[in-house]
Design a protein around this motif. Sequence first.
Motif, PDB file in Angstrom:
ATOM      1  N   GLU A  87       0.819  -1.194   0.000  1.00 38.37           N
ATOM      2  CA  GLU A  87       0.000   0.000   0.000  1.00 38.37           C
ATOM      3  C   GLU A  87       0.856   1.248   0.000  1.00 38.37           C
ATOM      4  O   GLU A  87       0.550   2.222  -0.631  1.00 38.37           O
ATOM      5  CB  GLU A  87      -0.911   0.027   1.237  1.00 38.37           C
ATOM      6  CG  GLU A  87      -2.283  -0.561   1.057  1.00 38.37           C
ATOM      7  CD  GLU A  87      -3.079   0.090  -0.047  1.00 38.37           C
ATOM      8  OE1 GLU A  87      -3.330   1.305   0.011  1.00 38.37           O
ATOM      9  OE2 GLU A  87      -3.464  -0.603  -0.974  1.00 38.37           O
ATOM     10  N   ASP A 129       6.076   0.192  -4.727  1.00 38.39           N
ATOM     11  CA  ASP A 129       6.084   0.498  -6.144  1.00 38.39           C
ATOM     12  C   ASP A 129       7.304  -0.057  -6.822  1.00 38.39           C
ATOM     13  O   ASP A 129       7.565   0.242  -7.966  1.00 38.39           O
ATOM     14  CB  ASP A 129       6.055   2.019  -6.346  1.00 38.39           C
ATOM     15  CG  ASP A 129       7.179   2.702  -5.589  1.00 38.39           C
ATOM     16  OD1 ASP A 129       7.674   2.103  -4.627  1.00 38.39           O
ATOM     17  OD2 ASP A 129       7.548   3.816  -5.968  1.00 38.39           O
ATOM     18  N   THR A 150     -11.182  -0.696 -14.834  1.00 35.31           N
ATOM     19  CA  THR A 150      -9.784  -0.290 -14.891  1.00 35.31           C
ATOM     20  C   THR A 150      -9.374  -0.038 -16.337  1.00 35.31           C
ATOM     21  O   THR A 150     -10.080  -0.427 -17.274  1.00 35.31           O
ATOM     22  CB  THR A 150      -8.856  -1.371 -14.299  1.00 35.31           C
ATOM     23  OG1 THR A 150      -8.995  -2.570 -15.077  1.00 35.31           O
ATOM     24  CG2 THR A 150      -9.188  -1.644 -12.841  1.00 35.31           C
ATOM     25  N   THR A 168       1.303   4.211  -4.888  1.00 33.70           N
ATOM     26  CA  THR A 168       0.706   3.309  -5.875  1.00 33.70           C
ATOM     27  C   THR A 168      -0.816   3.408  -5.847  1.00 33.70           C
ATOM     28  O   THR A 168      -1.510   2.465  -6.204  1.00 33.70           O
ATOM     29  CB  THR A 168       1.136   1.862  -5.609  1.00 33.70           C
ATOM     30  OG1 THR A 168       0.697   1.477  -4.301  1.00 33.70           O
ATOM     31  CG2 THR A 168       2.643   1.724  -5.704  1.00 33.70           C
ATOM     32  N   SER A 179      -2.380  -1.269  -9.909  1.00 34.97           N
ATOM     33  CA  SER A 179      -2.262  -2.696  -9.600  1.00 34.97           C
ATOM     34  C   SER A 179      -1.638  -3.402 -10.800  1.00 34.97           C
ATOM     35  O   SER A 179      -1.448  -2.797 -11.859  1.00 34.97           O
ATOM     36  CB  SER A 179      -3.642  -3.306  -9.287  1.00 34.97           C
ATOM     37  OG  SER A 179      -4.515  -3.188 -10.404  1.00 34.97           O
ATOM     38  N   GLU A 180      -1.317  -4.687 -10.623  1.00 38.72           N
ATOM     39  CA  GLU A 180      -0.731  -5.500 -11.694  1.00 38.72           C
ATOM     40  C   GLU A 180       0.485  -4.806 -12.314  1.00 38.72           C
ATOM     41  O   GLU A 180       0.651  -4.760 -13.535  1.00 38.72           O
ATOM     42  CB  GLU A 180      -1.777  -5.798 -12.770  1.00 38.72           C
ATOM     43  CG  GLU A 180      -3.008  -6.536 -12.284  1.00 38.72           C
ATOM     44  CD  GLU A 180      -2.665  -7.942 -11.769  1.00 38.72           C
ATOM     45  OE1 GLU A 180      -1.739  -8.559 -12.321  1.00 38.72           O
ATOM     46  OE2 GLU A 180      -3.334  -8.390 -10.819  1.00 38.72           O
ATOM     47  N   GLN A 238      -7.202   2.100 -11.812  1.00 40.70           N
ATOM     48  CA  GLN A 238      -8.641   2.166 -11.550  1.00 40.70           C
ATOM     49  C   GLN A 238      -9.229   3.421 -12.182  1.00 40.70           C
ATOM     50  O   GLN A 238      -8.605   4.488 -12.177  1.00 40.70           O
ATOM     51  CB  GLN A 238      -8.908   2.177 -10.048  1.00 40.70           C
ATOM     52  CG  GLN A 238      -8.495   0.898  -9.337  1.00 40.70           C
ATOM     53  CD  GLN A 238      -8.809   0.954  -7.863  1.00 40.70           C
ATOM     54  OE1 GLN A 238      -9.773   1.601  -7.442  1.00 40.70           O
ATOM     55  NE2 GLN A 238      -7.994   0.283  -7.055  1.00 40.70           N
TER      56      GLN A 238
END
Length: 679
Positions: free
Chosen positions: A222, A226, A276, A337, A341-342, A359
């Motif tokens: 969280e 990164d 996303t 971040t 994601s991913e 997102q």
Amino acid sequence: MEHPVFLRPQFYIQVLNPSQGVSLPCWLSVWLMAMSPGTMAFSGGAPSRACSDMMPQHGGRTPQTGPPPYRVTFAPTNALPGKNIEVTISGGKFKGFFIRARQGSRFLTNGKFTANMGTKLQCEGSGITHTTSVSRSAIKVIWTVPQNLSTEPYYFVATVVEQFKNFWTFIHSTNGNTTDRSPPNRDPTPVVKNGNQGTPVLLPTKDDDRFGNETIDTPGGENGGDQMGLEPHQKGLGSDELGSDPGCGRTKGCFTNCQTSDVCTYSISWVPGNNTVSFKFIYLMGGQTDQWIAIGLSHDTVMGDDNVLECVSDGDRVFIRTSYNRDKINEYPDDKTAALSEMKGSVVDDILTCSFQRQNKYPREARVFDLHTPYYLFVAFGEALAGGNKFPHSYIELPHVSSKKISFLSVNEVTKGTYSYYNILVKAHGSIMIVAWIIFANSGTFVARRGRSLLAGVKPGGKDAWFQVHRFTMSMTAFLTVVGFIIIVVHSQGHLLIPQGDGYYYRMLHSPLGLLLLVLTLVNASMATFRPEPSSSNRLMFKWTHWGLGIFSYILSLPVVAIGLDLPQSQTRLESLYILGIFVCYVLVMEATIRGFPYIVSTVWICCTTPNCCSKTNSYDLSNPYITTNEVALNTETITSMIRKGQNNIIEGARSFLLIFHIMAVVGFGVAILYFFLF
């Protein structure tokens, strides 16, 4: 040369009286020409940016498209690793060159050149260029075959500069095993493994380009999660020419610079999903280590209030983060971040690649923009520091900006990047300053010093004609300077500091010198408005102070205008700088001409039209007792008075002619500079 050598301006002033003005050496014009790297055309070799695109950076000029008149050859063609190869450019006269080795469609960074007299290394030794722009018909350099070289054929490419306007890039060597640049029967659609899933992902293609990047995914967190851990030396195929992806506009949205340069250096693509958007950045780092590429989502085409998505290379690691531009300052949220994601990243064969999902909405952070809204897209790049920190983006090459707002939920629009945008406020500021200081200021100061006899006896509004012209032109200079200052402050939102660029530190002087010029202009205008009466005891002090400030301000304006024309954001053609340099030399010549030419003309005219003015018929033998001193004085005074009267008439006529000619010439120079500045 990458770091132009500047000639320090040397000024001297011959103070005779306020009406005689100043004399400046031609060093001023030489300095104006020398301080522009574009004007110098990198006569000391190709800049480091040429490592990626082989472009000599000649002020935005493009290479010739026809067959090159030069040949690139090397021998021997079968040298073993560790052995030397002689590379030759021949075929005609040329002034500059830049050579790199390639294998397949990528540059070889481990093979090194050896510098000798007249050459220097670039691209950390994997490129070689000239150090002087002397004309030559051939050049030979030595390249050492690297160890552990694959069996794929290698070859050499060169940029050859015939002259400033004519140059060819990517001239391929014509001998050896270079006819087949790529392995036979290869898959025409390159793929890259997406993390550990092994899912094929299309990459940009162009002719013979191949990509193969093996990414290693590591968990994020969280806060500060990164970092993408990478193996320092991953296997795979890379390319330094990115090309058009056939999926652009059909399965994905794309933003590249493939239409603005022969060699594409970046590709931004996105694929919208349910909640996303999947982004992919591909960036050719040009042989430079630790680079970054980022996109900015903006409501307008000016930096400030932008959501930034960035990909930063740091050795064997890649950082993928989100940040925010507050005015001109880039800052990070608490969660670097946020909405990401991913995240996956890699650096293979000089190609920085990042992919991630973003997102559409992220209400927990107001600085993460909603992707349901279209935005202008900025693409910027620069050098990175240890730990994934970023230097400010390059000021030499400004961020590329989309021509219109982009919807990231659509794949139907493909918008090409441009080298910055035509900013109307910057152009307005520059145009106003050119008119103010090249046309009005020069005309006003010249009339005050050299045109007082023009229209003698004509007094519109009860004032001498020369004074009315001087007051109008200098009032316009002050007014336009204030207007131009306000325009650039509005454009920059109050941030007048220009970031320094490697080798272009003098550009930082434009803002402080421009501000000083504004202050001096306002002070001098105020002094003129409240000038003392001619009978006042302070009149002489005012006269000298007003004259000194005016001359100093005008001299100061020339480098300010020159630096402004050289700034990348001005998007100026080099011809404007050439014309400015010629203009400065012209002013110096005119200063000398208007001082001496009328006297030469008048002397010749008097001697040619006055009987016996140059003979000895009016000489007297002072030993003759019958010739009195009074008679000699009377005849001498009569002749002198006659000559002086005729001479003064001719002098004033010649001055008036030169003054009118000069004002017309100044307007012509100003219009020419404006033309090449605007178009």
